[in-house]
Design a protein around this motif. Structure first.
Motif, PDB file in Angstrom:
ATOM      1  N   ARG A 270       2.357  -2.602   9.442  1.00  0.00           N
ATOM      2  CA  ARG A 270       2.070  -1.498   8.521  1.00  0.00           C
ATOM      3  C   ARG A 270       0.821  -1.745   7.670  1.00  0.00           C
ATOM      4  O   ARG A 270       0.474  -0.953   6.808  1.00  0.00           O
ATOM      5  CB  ARG A 270       3.280  -1.193   7.649  1.00  0.00           C
ATOM      6  N   ILE A 271       0.116  -2.845   7.957  1.00  0.00           N
ATOM      7  CA  ILE A 271      -1.096  -3.189   7.205  1.00  0.00           C
ATOM      8  C   ILE A 271      -2.320  -2.717   7.976  1.00  0.00           C
ATOM      9  O   ILE A 271      -2.541  -3.096   9.124  1.00  0.00           O
ATOM     10  CB  ILE A 271      -1.206  -4.712   6.984  1.00  0.00           C
TER      11      ILE A 271
ATOM     12  N   ASP B 142      -1.373   1.598   1.257  1.00  0.00           N
ATOM     13  CA  ASP B 142      -0.821   2.906   0.909  1.00  0.00           C
ATOM     14  C   ASP B 142      -1.649   3.641  -0.145  1.00  0.00           C
ATOM     15  O   ASP B 142      -1.636   4.869  -0.186  1.00  0.00           O
ATOM     16  CB  ASP B 142       0.614   2.742   0.389  1.00  0.00           C
ATOM     17  N   SER B 143      -2.343   2.888  -1.000  1.00  0.00           N
ATOM     18  CA  SER B 143      -3.121   3.489  -2.084  1.00  0.00           C
ATOM     19  C   SER B 143      -4.445   2.755  -2.266  1.00  0.00           C
ATOM     20  O   SER B 143      -4.575   1.904  -3.150  1.00  0.00           O
ATOM     21  CB  SER B 143      -2.334   3.425  -3.401  1.00  0.00           C
TER      22      SER B 143
ATOM     23  N   ASP C 276       2.830  -0.761  -0.749  1.00  0.00           N
ATOM     24  CA  ASP C 276       4.102  -0.661  -1.459  1.00  0.00           C
ATOM     25  C   ASP C 276       5.072  -1.733  -0.981  1.00  0.00           C
ATOM     26  O   ASP C 276       5.192  -1.982   0.220  1.00  0.00           O
ATOM     27  CB  ASP C 276       4.742   0.721  -1.241  1.00  0.00           C
ATOM     28  N   ASN C 277       5.741  -2.393  -1.936  1.00  0.00           N
ATOM     29  CA  ASN C 277       6.771  -3.399  -1.630  1.00  0.00           C
ATOM     30  C   ASN C 277       6.284  -4.463  -0.648  1.00  0.00           C
ATOM     31  O   ASN C 277       6.996  -4.837   0.284  1.00  0.00           O
ATOM     32  CB  ASN C 277       8.034  -2.716  -1.097  1.00  0.00           C
ATOM     33  N   ILE C 278       5.082  -4.953  -0.876  1.00  0.00           N
ATOM     34  CA  ILE C 278       4.485  -5.948   0.026  1.00  0.00           C
ATOM     35  C   ILE C 278       5.280  -7.245  -0.005  1.00  0.00           C
ATOM     36  O   ILE C 278       5.814  -7.637  -1.045  1.00  0.00           O
ATOM     37  CB  ILE C 278       2.997  -6.180  -0.331  1.00  0.00           C
ATOM     38  N   THR C 279       5.343  -7.900   1.142  1.00  0.00           N
ATOM     39  CA  THR C 279       6.013  -9.198   1.248  1.00  0.00           C
ATOM     40  C   THR C 279       4.969 -10.313   1.231  1.00  0.00           C
ATOM     41  O   THR C 279       3.776 -10.061   1.452  1.00  0.00           O
ATOM     42  CB  THR C 279       6.824  -9.295   2.554  1.00  0.00           C
ATOM     43  N   SER C 280       5.411 -11.544   1.010  1.00  0.00           N
ATOM     44  CA  SER C 280       4.469 -12.668   1.030  1.00  0.00           C
ATOM     45  C   SER C 280       3.865 -12.839   2.424  1.00  0.00           C
ATOM     46  O   SER C 280       2.694 -13.216   2.557  1.00  0.00           O
ATOM     47  CB  SER C 280       5.151 -13.955   0.565  1.00  0.00           C
ATOM     48  N   GLU C 281       4.624 -12.540   3.454  1.00  0.00           N
ATOM     49  CA  GLU C 281       4.095 -12.615   4.826  1.00  0.00           C
ATOM     50  C   GLU C 281       2.996 -11.563   5.032  1.00  0.00           C
ATOM     51  O   GLU C 281       1.978 -11.835   5.680  1.00  0.00           O
ATOM     52  CB  GLU C 281       5.218 -12.416   5.849  1.00  0.00           C
ATOM     53  N   GLU C 282       3.170 -10.373   4.477  1.00  0.00           N
ATOM     54  CA  GLU C 282       2.156  -9.317   4.614  1.00  0.00           C
ATOM     55  C   GLU C 282       0.885  -9.665   3.840  1.00  0.00           C
ATOM     56  O   GLU C 282      -0.212  -9.283   4.253  1.00  0.00           O
ATOM     57  CB  GLU C 282       2.730  -7.974   4.171  1.00  0.00           C
TER      58      GLU C 282
END
Length: 122
Positions: A10-11, A32-33, A96-102
Motif C-alpha cells: 500500500r506504499i 494517503d496524504s 495512515d496507521n503505518i507500521t514499522s515494517e512499512e
C-alpha cells in the motif's frame, strides 16, 4: 524534469527532480496524504575524512509534528554528494496507521528512487 514512482504493497512514493541551472530541486510525495513535511538544502563539499571525496553539508527545516526529516536528509545528502550539486528536497509522505515494517519499505523505495535519479544525471 525527471519523474519516478515506485510501489510496494500500500506504499507508493513519487520523486520528481527539476533542474534549476546546475542545481536540483527534488519533490518527494506519497502515501494517503502527500504534503510538505520537511525541506532540506545540501551543498557539496570535500569530505572531512578524505578531501578527494565529495560529501555534503545538509541543512533541514522540519514542520512541527512531521517525521519526514530522515527521508529528506538521506535523499538530499546522497544526491548532492554523488552529483556534486546543490540540492533542495521537499518531502511529505503520510500513510495512515503505518507500521514499522512499512517505514522500512518507504526507506527502501526512497533508496531505489534516489539511485534511479542519480543514474539519470551521471
Amino acid at each position: 524534469m525527471q519523474d519516478f514512482s515506485l510501489e510496494n504493497g500500500r506504499i507508493k512514493i513519487n520523486m520528481k527532480a527539476i533542474a534549476i541551472g546546475e542545481d536540483l530541486c527534488v519533490i518527494i510525495s506519497g502515501g494517503d496524504s502527500p504534503h510538505i513535511g520537511c525541506v532540506t538544502l545540501s551543498v557539496p563539499r570535500p569530505s572531512l575524512a578524505d578531501a578527494r571525496v565529495v560529501s555534503a553539508t545538509t541543512s533541514l527545516l522540519n514542520l512541527v509534528g512531521h517525521k519526514d526529516d530522515e527521508a529528506a536528509r538521506y535523499v538530499s545528502h546522497a544526491i548532492s554528494s554523488r552529483l556534486n550539486k546543490n540540492v533542495v528536497v521537499t518531502c511529505g509522505i503520510h500513510v495512515d496507521n503505518i507500521t514499522s515494517e512499512e517505514i522500512k519499505v518507504i526507506m527502501d523505495l526512497l533508496k531505489q528512487l534516489t539511485d534511479m535519479l542519480i543514474q539519470k544525471y551521471i
